[in-house]
Design a protein around this motif. Sequence first.
Motif, PDB file in Angstrom:
ATOM      1  N   ALA A  51       0.845  -1.187   0.000  1.00 55.82           N
ATOM      2  CA  ALA A  51       0.000   0.000   0.000  1.00 55.82           C
ATOM      3  C   ALA A  51       0.884   1.242   0.000  1.00 55.82           C
ATOM      4  O   ALA A  51       1.754   1.385   0.851  1.00 55.82           O
ATOM      5  CB  ALA A  51      -0.891  -0.011   1.236  1.00 55.82           C
ATOM      6  N   ASN A  52       0.704   2.109  -0.961  1.00 52.50           N
ATOM      7  CA  ASN A  52       1.582   3.280  -1.018  1.00 52.50           C
ATOM      8  C   ASN A  52       0.960   4.508  -1.668  1.00 52.50           C
ATOM      9  O   ASN A  52       1.644   5.484  -1.933  1.00 52.50           O
ATOM     10  CB  ASN A  52       2.911   2.928  -1.701  1.00 52.50           C
ATOM     11  N   ALA A  53      -0.330   4.471  -1.903  1.00 50.52           N
ATOM     12  CA  ALA A  53      -0.975   5.620  -2.552  1.00 50.52           C
ATOM     13  C   ALA A  53      -0.806   6.879  -1.710  1.00 50.52           C
ATOM     14  O   ALA A  53      -0.559   7.961  -2.245  1.00 50.52           O
ATOM     15  CB  ALA A  53      -2.452   5.328  -2.791  1.00 50.52           C
ATOM     16  N   ASN A  54      -0.903   6.741  -0.377  1.00 49.18           N
ATOM     17  CA  ASN A  54      -0.782   7.921   0.479  1.00 49.18           C
ATOM     18  C   ASN A  54       0.628   8.522   0.415  1.00 49.18           C
ATOM     19  O   ASN A  54       0.806   9.724   0.554  1.00 49.18           O
ATOM     20  CB  ASN A  54      -1.168   7.603   1.927  1.00 49.18           C
ATOM     21  N   ILE A  55       1.623   7.647   0.173  1.00 50.29           N
ATOM     22  CA  ILE A  55       3.003   8.143   0.105  1.00 50.29           C
ATOM     23  C   ILE A  55       3.150   9.101  -1.079  1.00 50.29           C
ATOM     24  O   ILE A  55       3.808  10.130  -0.994  1.00 50.29           O
ATOM     25  CB  ILE A  55       3.989   6.964  -0.011  1.00 50.29           C
ATOM     26  N   LEU A  56       2.492   8.751  -2.194  1.00 48.75           N
ATOM     27  CA  LEU A  56       2.558   9.630  -3.372  1.00 48.75           C
ATOM     28  C   LEU A  56       1.904  10.975  -3.101  1.00 48.75           C
ATOM     29  O   LEU A  56       2.074  11.918  -3.847  1.00 48.75           O
ATOM     30  CB  LEU A  56       1.867   8.975  -4.568  1.00 48.75           C
ATOM     31  N   LEU A  57       1.125  11.039  -2.035  1.00 46.53           N
ATOM     32  CA  LEU A  57       0.510  12.316  -1.676  1.00 46.53           C
ATOM     33  C   LEU A  57       1.203  12.924  -0.458  1.00 46.53           C
ATOM     34  O   LEU A  57       0.703  13.867   0.138  1.00 46.53           O
ATOM     35  CB  LEU A  57      -0.986  12.106  -1.410  1.00 46.53           C
ATOM     36  N   GLY A  58       2.354  12.340  -0.095  1.00 43.97           N
ATOM     37  CA  GLY A  58       3.142  12.874   1.007  1.00 43.97           C
ATOM     38  C   GLY A  58       2.463  12.752   2.357  1.00 43.97           C
ATOM     39  O   GLY A  58       2.691  13.565   3.256  1.00 43.97           O
ATOM     40  N   MET A  59       1.611  11.730   2.507  1.00 41.07           N
ATOM     41  CA  MET A  59       0.874  11.605   3.765  1.00 41.07           C
ATOM     42  C   MET A  59       1.274  10.355   4.527  1.00 41.07           C
ATOM     43  O   MET A  59       1.494   9.302   3.932  1.00 41.07           O
ATOM     44  CB  MET A  59      -0.634  11.539   3.473  1.00 41.07           C
ATOM     45  N   ASN A  60       1.336  10.480   5.854  1.00 39.97           N
ATOM     46  CA  ASN A  60       1.579   9.303   6.688  1.00 39.97           C
ATOM     47  C   ASN A  60       0.243   8.716   7.106  1.00 39.97           C
ATOM     48  O   ASN A  60      -0.719   9.441   7.305  1.00 39.97           O
ATOM     49  CB  ASN A  60       2.344   9.700   7.957  1.00 39.97           C
ATOM     50  N   ALA A  61       0.235   7.411   7.246  1.00 30.69           N
ATOM     51  CA  ALA A  61      -1.009   6.774   7.678  1.00 30.69           C
ATOM     52  C   ALA A  61      -0.801   6.106   9.026  1.00 30.69           C
ATOM     53  O   ALA A  61      -0.016   5.156   9.125  1.00 30.69           O
ATOM     54  CB  ALA A  61      -1.448   5.758   6.638  1.00 30.69           C
ATOM     55  N   THR A  62      -1.479   6.596  10.038  1.00 28.90           N
ATOM     56  CA  THR A  62      -1.372   5.924  11.340  1.00 28.90           C
ATOM     57  C   THR A  62      -2.432   4.843  11.444  1.00 28.90           C
ATOM     58  O   THR A  62      -2.221   3.788  12.015  1.00 28.90           O
ATOM     59  CB  THR A  62      -1.532   6.937  12.503  1.00 28.90           C
ATOM     60  N   THR A  63      -3.601   5.125  10.879  1.00 29.40           N
ATOM     61  CA  THR A  63      -4.636   4.083  10.828  1.00 29.40           C
ATOM     62  C   THR A  63      -4.938   3.794   9.360  1.00 29.40           C
ATOM     63  O   THR A  63      -4.810   4.679   8.507  1.00 29.40           O
ATOM     64  CB  THR A  63      -5.933   4.540  11.523  1.00 29.40           C
ATOM     65  N   THR A  64      -5.327   2.563   9.100  1.00 27.71           N
ATOM     66  CA  THR A  64      -5.556   2.158   7.707  1.00 27.71           C
ATOM     67  C   THR A  64      -6.844   1.346   7.606  1.00 27.71           C
ATOM     68  O   THR A  64      -7.514   1.088   8.615  1.00 27.71           O
ATOM     69  CB  THR A  64      -4.402   1.271   7.191  1.00 27.71           C
ATOM     70  N   ILE A  65      -7.106   0.925   6.417  1.00 25.60           N
ATOM     71  CA  ILE A  65      -8.292   0.110   6.143  1.00 25.60           C
ATOM     72  C   ILE A  65      -8.265  -1.183   6.993  1.00 25.60           C
ATOM     73  O   ILE A  65      -9.316  -1.728   7.338  1.00 25.60           O
ATOM     74  CB  ILE A  65      -8.366  -0.180   4.619  1.00 25.60           C
ATOM     75  N   ALA A  66      -7.055  -1.620   7.360  1.00 22.02           N
ATOM     76  CA  ALA A  66      -6.939  -2.832   8.182  1.00 22.02           C
ATOM     77  C   ALA A  66      -7.563  -2.614   9.567  1.00 22.02           C
ATOM     78  O   ALA A  66      -8.135  -3.539  10.155  1.00 22.02           O
ATOM     79  CB  ALA A  66      -5.469  -3.222   8.333  1.00 22.02           C
ATOM     80  N   ASP A  67      -7.476  -1.386  10.095  1.00 20.13           N
ATOM     81  CA  ASP A  67      -8.070  -1.096  11.399  1.00 20.13           C
ATOM     82  C   ASP A  67      -9.598  -1.108  11.329  1.00 20.13           C
ATOM     83  O   ASP A  67     -10.271  -1.460  12.293  1.00 20.13           O
ATOM     84  CB  ASP A  67      -7.578   0.268  11.913  1.00 20.13           C
ATOM     85  N   VAL A  68     -10.111  -0.734  10.174  1.00 18.95           N
ATOM     86  CA  VAL A  68     -11.569  -0.788   9.995  1.00 18.95           C
ATOM     87  C   VAL A  68     -12.010  -2.247   9.995  1.00 18.95           C
ATOM     88  O   VAL A  68     -13.001  -2.627  10.626  1.00 18.95           O
ATOM     89  CB  VAL A  68     -11.978  -0.093   8.672  1.00 18.95           C
ATOM     90  N   LEU A  69     -11.245  -3.068   9.293  1.00 12.09           N
ATOM     91  CA  LEU A  69     -11.567  -4.495   9.232  1.00 12.09           C
ATOM     92  C   LEU A  69     -11.469  -5.158  10.598  1.00 12.09           C
ATOM     93  O   LEU A  69     -12.253  -6.036  10.933  1.00 12.09           O
ATOM     94  CB  LEU A  69     -10.602  -5.200   8.272  1.00 12.09           C
ATOM     95  N   ALA A  70     -10.503  -4.709  11.380  1.00 18.60           N
ATOM     96  CA  ALA A  70     -10.312  -5.300  12.716  1.00 18.60           C
ATOM     97  C   ALA A  70     -11.318  -4.726  13.716  1.00 18.60           C
ATOM     98  O   ALA A  70     -11.278  -5.071  14.893  1.00 18.60           O
ATOM     99  CB  ALA A  70      -8.892  -5.032  13.189  1.00 18.60           C
ATOM    100  N   ARG A  71     -12.180  -3.855  13.237  1.00 24.13           N
ATOM    101  CA  ARG A  71     -13.205  -3.198  14.070  1.00 24.13           C
ATOM    102  C   ARG A  71     -12.590  -2.314  15.153  1.00 24.13           C
ATOM    103  O   ARG A  71     -13.204  -2.053  16.182  1.00 24.13           O
ATOM    104  CB  ARG A  71     -14.148  -4.229  14.716  1.00 24.13           C
ATOM    105  N   ASP A  72     -11.356  -1.880  14.927  1.00 22.61           N
ATOM    106  CA  ASP A  72     -10.729  -0.989  15.904  1.00 22.61           C
ATOM    107  C   ASP A  72     -11.206   0.446  15.739  1.00 22.61           C
ATOM    108  O   ASP A  72     -11.068   1.267  16.628  1.00 22.61           O
ATOM    109  CB  ASP A  72      -9.193  -1.024  15.762  1.00 22.61           C
TER     110      ASP A  72
END
Length: 273
Positions: A51-72
Motif C-alpha cells: 500500500a503506497n498511494a498515500n506516500i505519493l501524496l506525502g501523507m503518513n497513515a497511522t490508521t488504515t483500512i486494516a483497522d476498519v476491518l479489525a473493528r478498531d
Amino acid sequence: MISLRERSARVIAVTSGKGGVGKTNISVNLSVALARLGKDAMLVDGDMGMANANILLGMNATTTIADVLARDCGLEDVVQQGLSGVRIVPGHSGSGILPGLDRNDRRRLAEAFRPYAGKLDHIIVDTASGIYPEAMELVASSDMILVVLSAEPTAFMDAYALVKVLSLDHGCNAVSVVTNMVEDETSGRALFQHFSEVVRRFLPIRLSHLGSVPRDDHVRESVFRKRCCLEAYPDSRASAAFTRIARVVADAELPATEGGDRFFGMEVLHGAC
Ligand SMILES: Nc1ncnc2c1ncn2[C@@H]1O[C@H](COP(=O)(O)OP(=O)(O)OP(=O)(O)O)[C@@H](O)[C@H]1O
Ligand SMILES: [Mg+2]
C-alpha cells in the motif's frame, strides 16, 4: 440500506494483469484531477502488500483500512483529507488485505463505506495486480473497471488474461482501458486498437479507451519527491493526460451496477445492516 438510485458514488477499480504498469500513479493522479474538476472523490488504497498511494501524496497513515476491518475504528477515523479535497483511505502494507477478504470482511467494508455512498461522486480503488479470485470479485463489483495497459508484450498478454477472467468467470460485459507509458496519443490509440481486436475475437466484452498517459520522467520524479505528478509537475505531458482522462471519466454516463454481496456494491448486501 441504500438503494441503487440513492447511491451517487461510482466505484472505479484500477487494475492490471501485470504489476508495475502504473496503477497507483494513475489512481492517485486521477483522484486529484477529478477533485480539481469539482468532483467529490475518494481514493481507496486497496493494494495488498504494498500500500503506497498515500506516500505519493506525502501523507503518513497511522490508521488504515486494516483497522476498519479489525473493528478498531470506523472509516471516518481512517479517512484523510488530501490534495484538492480528495479523501484518502490509506491501505495496510505488509499483509494481504483485499485478496484475503472473506464474506464477513466484505460485509464489514460495505457497512463502513455505505455512509459515503450518497455523498461522493467517485471512489477510486487502487488494487494489487494479478488475478486472485477474491480480488477479481471486488473488481467485478465496481461500476467501472479501469484496466491499465502498457506496451510491453508481457503486459499485453497479462491484460488479456485479466479481461478473460473478468469476462468468463465474473460475467463482466464492459471494461475501460488506459494505455500508459506510450509515446503519444496516436501510439496509445494503436495499442488499444490492437488489444481490442484480439479481445473482440475471443471474448464477449466491450472495451472502451479512456485515453493514454505518455511515458514521462516527471511521473518517476514525482514518486521520488513523494508528491503526485499533478502537484509537482502540473505542466508536464503526463499531468495534462491525467486531467484529460479525468474529464472523460467525469463526463461518462456511468450507471450504478449491483455489486451483489461484494463490498463495492454497498447497497445490496444481504443481512449487512
Ligand atoms: N507514464 C509514466 N511515465 C513514466 N514512468 C511511469 C509512468 N507511469 C508509471 N511510471 C513508473 O512506473 C513505476 C510503476 O508505477 P506504479 O507504482 O504506479 O505501478 P503499479 O501498477 O501501481 O505497480 P504495482 O503493481 O507494484 O502496484 C513507477 O516507478 C512509476 O514512476
Ligand atoms: Mg501499485
